[in-house]
Design a protein around this motif. Structure first.
Motif, short mmCIF file in Angstrom:
data_model
loop_
_atom_site.label_atom_id
_atom_site.label_comp_id
_atom_site.label_asym_id
_atom_site.label_seq_id
_atom_site.Cartn_x
_atom_site.Cartn_y
_atom_site.Cartn_z
N PRO A 180 0.80 -1.23 0.00
CA PRO A 180 0.00 0.00 0.00
C PRO A 180 0.83 1.28 0.00
N THR A 181 0.33 2.27 -0.73
CA THR A 181 0.90 3.61 -0.71
C THR A 181 0.37 4.38 0.49
N VAL A 182 0.95 5.55 0.71
CA VAL A 182 0.44 6.43 1.76
C VAL A 182 -1.03 6.77 1.50
N THR A 239 14.54 0.80 7.77
CA THR A 239 14.73 -0.22 6.74
C THR A 239 14.58 0.39 5.35
N ALA A 240 13.56 1.23 5.17
CA ALA A 240 13.25 1.76 3.84
C ALA A 240 14.39 2.58 3.27
N GLN A 241 15.06 3.37 4.11
CA GLN A 241 16.07 4.27 3.58
C GLN A 241 17.31 3.53 3.09
N LYS A 242 17.44 2.26 3.44
CA LYS A 242 18.59 1.48 2.99
C LYS A 242 18.33 0.75 1.68
N GLN A 243 17.08 0.79 1.20
CA GLN A 243 16.74 0.00 0.02
C GLN A 243 15.76 0.75 -0.88
N LEU A 244 16.14 1.95 -1.25
CA LEU A 244 15.29 2.72 -2.16
C LEU A 244 15.10 2.01 -3.49
N TRP A 245 16.07 1.20 -3.89
CA TRP A 245 15.95 0.44 -5.14
C TRP A 245 14.72 -0.47 -5.13
N LEU A 246 14.33 -0.96 -3.93
CA LEU A 246 13.22 -1.89 -3.84
C LEU A 246 11.91 -1.25 -4.27
N HIS A 247 11.76 0.04 -4.02
CA HIS A 247 10.49 0.71 -4.28
C HIS A 247 10.18 0.82 -5.76
N TYR A 296 3.49 2.19 -8.92
CA TYR A 296 3.54 3.48 -8.25
C TYR A 296 3.80 4.60 -9.25
N GLY A 297 3.10 5.72 -9.08
CA GLY A 297 3.39 6.91 -9.85
C GLY A 297 4.57 7.66 -9.26
N SER A 298 4.97 8.72 -9.93
CA SER A 298 6.16 9.46 -9.50
C SER A 298 5.98 10.09 -8.12
N LYS A 299 4.74 10.36 -7.71
CA LYS A 299 4.50 10.98 -6.41
C LYS A 299 4.02 9.99 -5.35
N ASP A 300 3.85 8.74 -5.71
CA ASP A 300 3.43 7.74 -4.74
C ASP A 300 4.60 7.33 -3.86
N ARG A 301 4.30 7.09 -2.60
CA ARG A 301 5.29 6.65 -1.64
C ARG A 301 4.76 5.43 -0.88
N PRO A 302 5.61 4.47 -0.56
CA PRO A 302 5.14 3.34 0.26
C PRO A 302 4.82 3.81 1.67
N TRP A 303 3.83 3.18 2.27
CA TRP A 303 3.50 3.51 3.65
C TRP A 303 4.68 3.16 4.55
#
Length: 558
Positions: free
Chosen positions: A392-394, A416-424, A531-538
């Motif tokens: 889910p996105t925010v 965790t998220a900041q170490k794996q931006l590639w995953l998004h 995900y679109g360019s402005k979508d962010r993972p929760w």
């Protein structure tokens, strides 16, 4: 643990999950007085839970309303124009500090790095906190089948969703509540064993019919039933979330003196279930092993896929985790035309540490296992099979039935998220119009292999396993050893076990349609939307103050 009480003997098994897999919190109790609810809101949940769930509990007890400094901001997200999303994202530091355990959801030290263009406070309320019509509770329809008809009708897969309060009643017509699973219609319950990470015993006991409160292996006078599901045994997980259930047929007792190997299914479900229970090394569960041995499980048409903590070498590696899935797919599926173009889809509610890039685990050993199809398949290279990950996105969370507190059961942390931006870059939005559950945030976990036109499915797995090395296992010692950190359990659906020789199921495009019974009911929309360019993972442990949720509230976890 086994306990004796006024309700008789009951067994609860709670696995020691890894830090990257979510723990649990609770919403308001299902049957408590306002005074009791108030005390619990102040004191917090009455059982251990993750920081994410604690934050959700706190925000429900003490919501933060939006205020822009002049007047309340009127936003009903699913009805009004979407606001700009710049403030919905998060900024990352250059910290390279490792988590103490893989993917651990820690304190919200990332909160200070978030854009705070808007501010919120609790002094004024949003003028409109009405849920959209599609979110409102619906009374049961006269057309809703009773539990007996539902379980003995045309659902050959025996795969169900949980009922969701606040969606159209027709989308609950094929769904189950825990009270349905424990209904006297299914048999005269004698004893049961519940396997779960966290259990609210008071709430759980109230879900049993009065005559059966003994505290989900379910042993009846008439036989045995096995239930594998994705819900925690707490009120909120059976309320407004998307969850999955596999409910077995009623297994009859074998004749006295039957051979120990009698009652086995073509899928070896009986022996695999026994092996899974034995891995707990629990004397209490040994009693249940004997109960299972006494029953005929030959009607089972799914494969059991489990994980058990430990380090495995040699043939033992293929008994658990992703290597178990790889073995099953090689031995019991067939090649299909253009299969290298068939994507792997993973859908989950929590995410562990994947490593510095996709080659470290996701697109190497993990994808190699999920991409296996048929014993004669060529060795696949990492770039051949696409991967689509659904999380889910925010905005998905903000516009959900629960609003921001739904994110308490999606414990992906900033650390965790900041170490794996590639995953998004692999992420796709949650959307479930097919089941009426787009606004019921997923706690279900599913994985599948789907054709490039998203009309056929080579296999489907519903499981407790999130996207993590802890749950699925990771190679050690140059691939000679598989290390698993947590107990997980799921069931695998293969076309060959349902009389199909094509190598695939047809996708059931709408769960309400009268498509053939062999069409598989995937509970969310395919193809998934990237995900679109402005979508962010929760991310649970950072604030969201740019726009209110469906209840007019903001999210500040601390």
């Amino acid at each position: 643990m086994s306990q004796a009480s006024e309700h008789g003997k009951w067994t609860v098994s709670s696995s020691e999950e890894s830090a990257d897999d979510e723990q649990v919190d609770r919403e308001e109790p299902s049957s408590s007085s306002p005074q009791q609810a108030g005390r619990e809101a102040t004191a917090g949940p009455r059982y251990s839970c993750s920081e994410a769930r604690k934050a959700a509990h706190k925000r429900k007890a003490s919501p933060l309303k939006c205020h822009d400094g002049n007047s309340p901001q009127k936003l009903a997200p699913a009805q009004k124009k979407r606001p700009p999303q710049e403030g919905l994202g998060w900024c990352l530091s250059s910290s390279d500090e490792e988590d103490s355990l893989e993917g651990q959801t820690g304190e919200a030290d990332g909160a200070a790095r978030v854009k705070r263009e808007d501010r919120c406070c609790a002094s004024k309320e949003v003028a409109s906190n009405e849920l959209p019509q599609s979110h409102k509770s619906a009374e049961p329809s006269d057309k809703v089948p009773d539990t007996w008809d539902l379980l003995n009708g045309g659902n050959s897969f025996r795969f169900f969703l949980t009922k969701v309060k606040g969606i159209k009643s027709e989308y609950n017509s094929g769904a189950l509540h825990i009270k349905d699973i424990l209904s006297p219609l299914l048999g005269t319950l004698v004893s049961s064993a519940q396997f779960n990470y966290c259990i609210d015993v008071e709430w759980l006991v109230k879900q049993y019919p009065k005559e059966f409160r003994k505290m989900m292996l379910l042993c009846y006078e008439e036989g045995l039933r096995v239930v594998i599901h994705t819900s925690n045994l707490i009120n909120e997980d059976w309320y407004q979330k998307t969850q999955g259930i596999w409910l077995s047929p009623l297994y009859r007792r074998l004749p006295p003196g039957a051979d120990g190997s009698a009652g086995e299914s073509h899928t070896n479900f009986k022996s695999d279930l026994i092996n899974y229970l034995m891995s707990y090394n629990s004397p209490t569960l040994n009693e249940w092993v004997e109960v299972i041995k006494q029953h005929d499980l030959s009607e089972t048409r799914v494969y059991l896929l489990g994980s058990s903590p430990g380090r495995y070498q040699g043939n033992e590696k293929e008994k658990w985790g992703h290597l178990r899935l790889r073995k099953l797919l090689k031995e019991h599926t067939t090649r299909v035309p253009d299969q290298d173009l068939w994507p792997v889809i993973g859908q989950f509610s929590s995410i562990g540490s994947m490593g510095a890039d996709q080659s470290k685990w996701l697109c190497s050993e993990f994808r190699d296992s999920l991409a296996a199809l048929g014993n004669n398949a060529k060795t696949l290279t990492n770039h051949e099979v696409p991967i689509h990950l659904v999380y889910p996105t925010v905005d998905n969370v903000r516009q959900s039935l629960e609003g921001y507190p739904a994110g308490g059961s999606l414990p992906y942390s900033i650390q965790t998220a900041q170490k794996q931006l590639w995953l998004h870059t692999y992420f796709h939005k949650w959307s479930a119009e097919t089941s009426g559950r787009s606004h019921a945030m997923p706690h279900i976990k599913t994985y599948m292999r789907v054709s490039s036109d998203f009309q056929r499915i080579a296999w489907f797995l519903v499981t407790s396993a999130n996207l993590s090395k802890a749950a699925w296992g990771a190679f050690e010692k140059n691939g000679t050893q598989l290390m698993i950190r947590s107990y997980e359990l799921g069931v695998l659906f293969l076309p060959s076990e349902f009389g199909l020789d094509t190598g695939y199921f047809q996708l059931k495009e709408n769960l309400l349609s009268d498509e053939p019974v062999s069409s598989f009911p995937v509970p969310y929309d395919l193809p998934p939307e990237k995900y679109g360019s402005k979508d962010r993972p929760w991310i649970w442990n950072i604030p969201y103050t740019r726009a209110p949720d469906t209840h007019g509230n903001m999210w500040v976890p601390k």
